[in-house]
Design a protein around this motif. Structure first.
Motif, PDB file in Angstrom:
ATOM      1  N   LYS A 125      -6.675  12.301   4.790  1.00 46.21           N
ATOM      2  CA  LYS A 125      -6.723  12.049   6.231  1.00 46.21           C
ATOM      3  C   LYS A 125      -5.412  11.400   6.641  1.00 46.21           C
ATOM      4  CE  LYS A 125     -11.611  11.618   5.770  1.00 46.21           C
ATOM      5  NZ  LYS A 125     -12.654  10.736   5.276  1.00 46.21           N
TER       6      LYS A 125
ATOM      7  N   PHE B 293     -15.765  15.734  13.422  1.00 41.35           N
ATOM      8  CA  PHE B 293     -14.307  15.887  13.482  1.00 41.35           C
ATOM      9  C   PHE B 293     -13.825  15.715  14.920  1.00 41.35           C
ATOM     10  CE2 PHE B 293     -10.402  18.250  14.071  1.00 41.35           C
ATOM     11  CZ  PHE B 293      -9.642  17.897  12.968  1.00 41.35           C
TER      12      PHE B 293
ATOM     13  N   ASP C 236      -6.838  24.226  14.672  1.00 37.66           N
ATOM     14  CA  ASP C 236      -7.186  24.116  16.103  1.00 37.66           C
ATOM     15  C   ASP C 236      -6.293  23.112  16.828  1.00 37.66           C
ATOM     16  OD1 ASP C 236      -9.173  25.979  15.959  1.00 37.66           O
ATOM     17  OD2 ASP C 236     -10.827  24.532  15.881  1.00 37.66           O
ATOM     18  N   LEU C 237      -5.906  22.042  16.126  1.00 36.18           N
ATOM     19  CA  LEU C 237      -5.032  21.041  16.762  1.00 36.18           C
ATOM     20  C   LEU C 237      -3.739  21.690  17.235  1.00 36.18           C
ATOM     21  CD1 LEU C 237      -5.149  18.094  14.196  1.00 36.18           C
ATOM     22  CD2 LEU C 237      -6.541  18.427  16.224  1.00 36.18           C
TER      23      LEU C 237
ATOM     24  N   PRO D 113      -3.435  -1.227  15.262  1.00 35.10           N
ATOM     25  CA  PRO D 113      -3.933   0.085  14.844  1.00 35.10           C
ATOM     26  C   PRO D 113      -4.923   0.025  13.680  1.00 35.10           C
ATOM     27  CG  PRO D 113      -1.581   0.187  15.232  1.00 35.10           C
ATOM     28  CD  PRO D 113      -1.970  -1.254  15.346  1.00 35.10           C
TER      29      PRO D 113
ATOM     30  N   THR E 150       7.448  14.757  22.082  1.00 34.85           N
ATOM     31  CA  THR E 150       6.404  14.105  21.292  1.00 34.85           C
ATOM     32  C   THR E 150       5.456  13.274  22.148  1.00 34.85           C
ATOM     33  OG1 THR E 150       7.930  12.308  20.841  1.00 34.85           O
ATOM     34  CG2 THR E 150       7.784  14.000  19.165  1.00 34.85           C
TER      35      THR E 150
ATOM     36  N   LEU F  48      -5.488  16.406  23.513  1.00 33.94           N
ATOM     37  CA  LEU F  48      -6.436  16.552  22.404  1.00 33.94           C
ATOM     38  C   LEU F  48      -7.774  15.901  22.731  1.00 33.94           C
ATOM     39  CD1 LEU F  48      -4.129  16.053  19.302  1.00 33.94           C
ATOM     40  CD2 LEU F  48      -5.246  18.154  20.044  1.00 33.94           C
TER      41      LEU F  48
ATOM     42  N   MET G  42     -11.479  12.722  16.333  1.00 36.49           N
ATOM     43  CA  MET G  42     -10.168  13.045  16.896  1.00 36.49           C
ATOM     44  C   MET G  42     -10.031  12.417  18.299  1.00 36.49           C
ATOM     45  SD  MET G  42      -7.227  14.492  16.796  1.00 36.49           S
ATOM     46  CE  MET G  42      -7.303  15.353  15.239  1.00 36.49           C
TER      47      MET G  42
ATOM     48  N   GLU H 237     -10.002   8.520  18.126  1.00 39.80           N
ATOM     49  CA  GLU H 237      -8.770   7.949  17.582  1.00 39.80           C
ATOM     50  C   GLU H 237      -7.647   8.019  18.618  1.00 39.80           C
ATOM     51  OE1 GLU H 237      -6.339   9.701  14.673  1.00 39.80           O
ATOM     52  OE2 GLU H 237      -5.325   7.792  14.419  1.00 39.80           O
ATOM     53  N   GLU H 238      -7.544   9.167  19.257  1.00 38.93           N
ATOM     54  CA  GLU H 238      -6.481   9.325  20.255  1.00 38.93           C
ATOM     55  C   GLU H 238      -6.687   8.366  21.432  1.00 38.93           C
ATOM     56  OE1 GLU H 238      -3.838  11.036  19.772  1.00 38.93           O
ATOM     57  OE2 GLU H 238      -4.423  12.223  18.028  1.00 38.93           O
TER      58      GLU H 238
ATOM     59  N   PRO I  14      -1.478   4.614  10.888  1.00 38.68           N
ATOM     60  CA  PRO I  14      -0.159   4.542  11.542  1.00 38.68           C
ATOM     61  C   PRO I  14       0.999   4.206  10.608  1.00 38.68           C
ATOM     62  CG  PRO I  14      -1.797   3.402  12.852  1.00 38.68           C
ATOM     63  CD  PRO I  14      -2.471   3.760  11.566  1.00 38.68           C
TER      64      PRO I  14
ATOM     65  N   GLU J  83     -10.242  23.484  11.507  1.00 41.09           N
ATOM     66  CA  GLU J  83     -10.254  22.412  12.509  1.00 41.09           C
ATOM     67  C   GLU J  83      -8.862  21.801  12.677  1.00 41.09           C
ATOM     68  OE1 GLU J  83     -12.027  22.569   9.731  1.00 41.09           O
ATOM     69  OE2 GLU J  83     -12.283  20.610   8.750  1.00 41.09           O
ATOM     70  N   VAL J  84      -8.079  21.793  11.610  1.00 38.86           N
ATOM     71  CA  VAL J  84      -6.714  21.271  11.719  1.00 38.86           C
ATOM     72  C   VAL J  84      -5.827  22.299  12.423  1.00 38.86           C
ATOM     73  CG1 VAL J  84      -4.710  20.446  10.425  1.00 38.86           C
ATOM     74  CG2 VAL J  84      -7.000  19.798   9.683  1.00 38.86           C
TER      75      VAL J  84
ATOM     76  N   PHE K  22     -11.375  18.044  22.716  1.00 43.13           N
ATOM     77  CA  PHE K  22     -12.399  17.841  21.689  1.00 43.13           C
ATOM     78  C   PHE K  22     -13.711  17.262  22.211  1.00 43.13           C
ATOM     79  CE2 PHE K  22      -8.859  18.429  18.744  1.00 43.13           C
ATOM     80  CZ  PHE K  22      -9.471  19.267  17.811  1.00 43.13           C
TER      81      PHE K  22
ATOM     82  N   ASN L  35       3.451  14.621  15.791  1.00 42.71           N
ATOM     83  CA  ASN L  35       4.755  14.277  16.367  1.00 42.71           C
ATOM     84  C   ASN L  35       5.842  14.182  15.301  1.00 42.71           C
ATOM     85  OD1 ASN L  35       3.824  14.263  18.966  1.00 42.71           O
ATOM     86  ND2 ASN L  35       3.468  12.056  19.044  1.00 42.71           N
TER      87      ASN L  35
ATOM     88  N   ARG M 221       0.492  14.725  24.044  1.00 40.74           N
ATOM     89  CA  ARG M 221      -0.419  15.542  23.234  1.00 40.74           C
ATOM     90  C   ARG M 221      -1.766  14.840  23.005  1.00 40.74           C
ATOM     91  NH1 ARG M 221       3.823  17.074  20.968  1.00 40.74           N
ATOM     92  NH2 ARG M 221       4.151  18.921  22.228  1.00 40.74           N
TER      93      ARG M 221
ATOM     94  N   ARG N 152      -6.894  23.935   7.335  1.00 41.16           N
ATOM     95  CA  ARG N 152      -8.314  24.137   7.606  1.00 41.16           C
ATOM     96  C   ARG N 152      -8.477  24.548   9.069  1.00 41.16           C
ATOM     97  NH1 ARG N 152     -11.893  19.414   4.725  1.00 41.16           N
ATOM     98  NH2 ARG N 152     -10.850  19.520   2.714  1.00 41.16           N
TER      99      ARG N 152
ATOM    100  N   MET O 287      -3.816   9.724   9.133  1.00 41.08           N
ATOM    101  CA  MET O 287      -4.123   9.050  10.387  1.00 41.08           C
ATOM    102  C   MET O 287      -3.681   7.591  10.416  1.00 41.08           C
ATOM    103  SD  MET O 287      -8.233   8.649   9.976  1.00 41.08           S
ATOM    104  CE  MET O 287      -8.369   7.421  11.273  1.00 41.08           C
TER     105      MET O 287
ATOM    106  N   MET P 219      -6.065   4.685  20.238  1.00 42.38           N
ATOM    107  CA  MET P 219      -4.642   4.470  19.948  1.00 42.38           C
ATOM    108  C   MET P 219      -3.807   4.513  21.230  1.00 42.38           C
ATOM    109  SD  MET P 219      -4.306   3.667  16.857  1.00 42.38           S
ATOM    110  CE  MET P 219      -2.546   3.810  16.622  1.00 42.38           C
TER     111      MET P 219
ATOM    112  N   SER Q 140      -7.861  16.995   5.751  1.00 40.61           N
ATOM    113  CA  SER Q 140      -9.042  17.214   6.591  1.00 40.61           C
ATOM    114  C   SER Q 140      -8.885  16.597   7.979  1.00 40.61           C
ATOM    115  CB  SER Q 140     -10.284  16.636   5.916  1.00 40.61           C
ATOM    116  OG  SER Q 140     -10.160  15.243   5.770  1.00 40.61           O
ATOM    117  N   PHE Q 141      -7.860  15.774   8.154  1.00 42.86           N
ATOM    118  CA  PHE Q 141      -7.662  15.154   9.471  1.00 42.86           C
ATOM    119  C   PHE Q 141      -6.185  14.894   9.677  1.00 42.86           C
ATOM    120  CE2 PHE Q 141      -7.579  11.791  12.618  1.00 42.86           C
ATOM    121  CZ  PHE Q 141      -8.570  12.174  13.493  1.00 42.86           C
ATOM    122  N   PHE Q 142      -5.712  15.172  10.896  1.00 45.87           N
ATOM    123  CA  PHE Q 142      -4.290  15.040  11.196  1.00 45.87           C
ATOM    124  C   PHE Q 142      -4.182  14.590  12.640  1.00 45.87           C
ATOM    125  CE2 PHE Q 142       0.154  16.618  11.077  1.00 45.87           C
ATOM    126  CZ  PHE Q 142       0.485  16.271   9.766  1.00 45.87           C
ATOM    127  N   SER Q 143      -3.638  13.414  12.872  1.00 43.06           N
ATOM    128  CA  SER Q 143      -3.623  12.876  14.247  1.00 43.06           C
ATOM    129  C   SER Q 143      -2.425  13.401  15.041  1.00 43.06           C
ATOM    130  CB  SER Q 143      -3.568  11.349  14.209  1.00 43.06           C
ATOM    131  OG  SER Q 143      -2.295  10.943  13.769  1.00 43.06           O
ATOM    132  N   SER Q 144      -2.434  13.132  16.347  1.00 45.11           N
ATOM    133  CA  SER Q 144      -1.298  13.583  17.169  1.00 45.11           C
ATOM    134  C   SER Q 144      -0.020  12.837  16.783  1.00 45.11           C
ATOM    135  CB  SER Q 144      -1.596  13.421  18.658  1.00 45.11           C
ATOM    136  OG  SER Q 144      -1.580  12.065  19.032  1.00 45.11           O
ATOM    137  N   ALA Q 145      -0.179  11.597  16.302  1.00 48.50           N
ATOM    138  CA  ALA Q 145       1.012  10.853  15.857  1.00 48.50           C
ATOM    139  C   ALA Q 145       1.647  11.558  14.652  1.00 48.50           C
ATOM    140  CB  ALA Q 145       0.619   9.424  15.495  1.00 48.50           C
TER     141      ALA Q 145
END
Lengths: 136, 120
Positions: free
Chosen positions: B25, A40, B94-95, A15, A105, A112, A44, A47-48, B29, B91-92, A116, B67, A108, B89, B27, A51, B59-64
């Protein structure tokens, strides 16, 4: 000399290598004048997708690679991400927005990615995905 | 307690435990794993059964990372506690809406709204 508009990488299934590539990509987008929202979204989705390749495709097997090709054109971003796993069928991933799946979990990441970028196409085997995002 | 947390900052407003992320951010792991662990440790303490996560500065948040919040929400709910999120924010935010998780999480614009709701 102008900055390169392509990136080709064969990443170990680690990772941390994803994070390094994303930093390089974001710098390339910034220098090319891409907007904050587009950056952004690309970050997004990338990264998804990477990963997913590392974790679910290659199951973090360090012998396996995730190949990433990125091309920037004036009006679009293109990327192809390919892992060395067995692949999967995106249509078989349970809908994470269904009420019964909301607290699960999984699933997703794929959603995403699709949300995006403008185009998201998996190959038949499901171990490779092409992403396109048009510049806003 | 907060000084022992690597990924979170913990504060208190009235009866509500207020958590912020140290990372702008969310992100990485290994940081996400640590963040999830710290969140679950926080709610093991009954004093934190009313929990607010303030996304100020994120400003950034991943799907992990999302979870980890899902696991947290399930555990808080099982304990009879309450969880709210605020200051996301657009954009976050929106996730959460793209994945319909805005139906699962109570999300407020401002911290004051969350504190009010959690204090009832």
């Amino acid at each position: 000399m102008s900055k390169p508009q392509e990136i080709e990488r064969s990443l170990n299934s680690d990772p941390n290598h994803c994070a390094e590539l994303l930093r390089e990509l974001l710098e390339m987008l910034r220098l090319d004048g891409w907007g904050k929202d587009d950056m952004f979204a690309i970050r997004m989705a990338m990264e998804e997708a990477i990963m997913n390749g590392i974790k679910h495709g290659n199951e973090e097997d360090h012998e396996k690679k995730v190949c990433v090709s990125i091309r920037l054109a004036k009006d679009r971003f293109y990327a192809k991400i390919t892992d060395q796993g067995l692949g999967f069928c995106p249509d078989d991933v349970p809908d994470p927005t269904a009420e019964q799946n909301l607290d699960k979990t999984s699933g997703r990441g794929v959603m995403l990615i699709k949300a995006f970028v403008d185009e998201c196409n998996y190959n038949k085997c499901g171990n490779s995905v092409e992403l396109i995002k048009y510049r806003s | 307690m907060s000084e022992n947390l690597e990924c979170l900052e913990l504060g208190q407003v009235d009866e509500v435990a207020v958590v912020k992320f140290r990372d702008k951010k969310v992100m990485d792991p290994s940081r996400i794993e640590q963040m999830g662990k710290e969140l679950l440790e926080l709610i093991a303490d009954d004093e934190n059964e009313r929990l607010l996560i303030n996304f100020d500065n994120v400003s950034f948040f991943s799907s992990a990372a999302i979870n980890k919040l899902i696991v947290l929400e399930k555990q808080i709910r099982a304990k009879g506690g309450k969880l709210r999120l605020c200051n996301l924010r657009p954009e976050v935010r929106d996730l959460f809406s793209y994945t319909s998780l805005d139906q699962m999480f109570e999300i407020d614009q401002e911290q004051v709204e969350s504190i009010q709701a959690l204090s009832q």
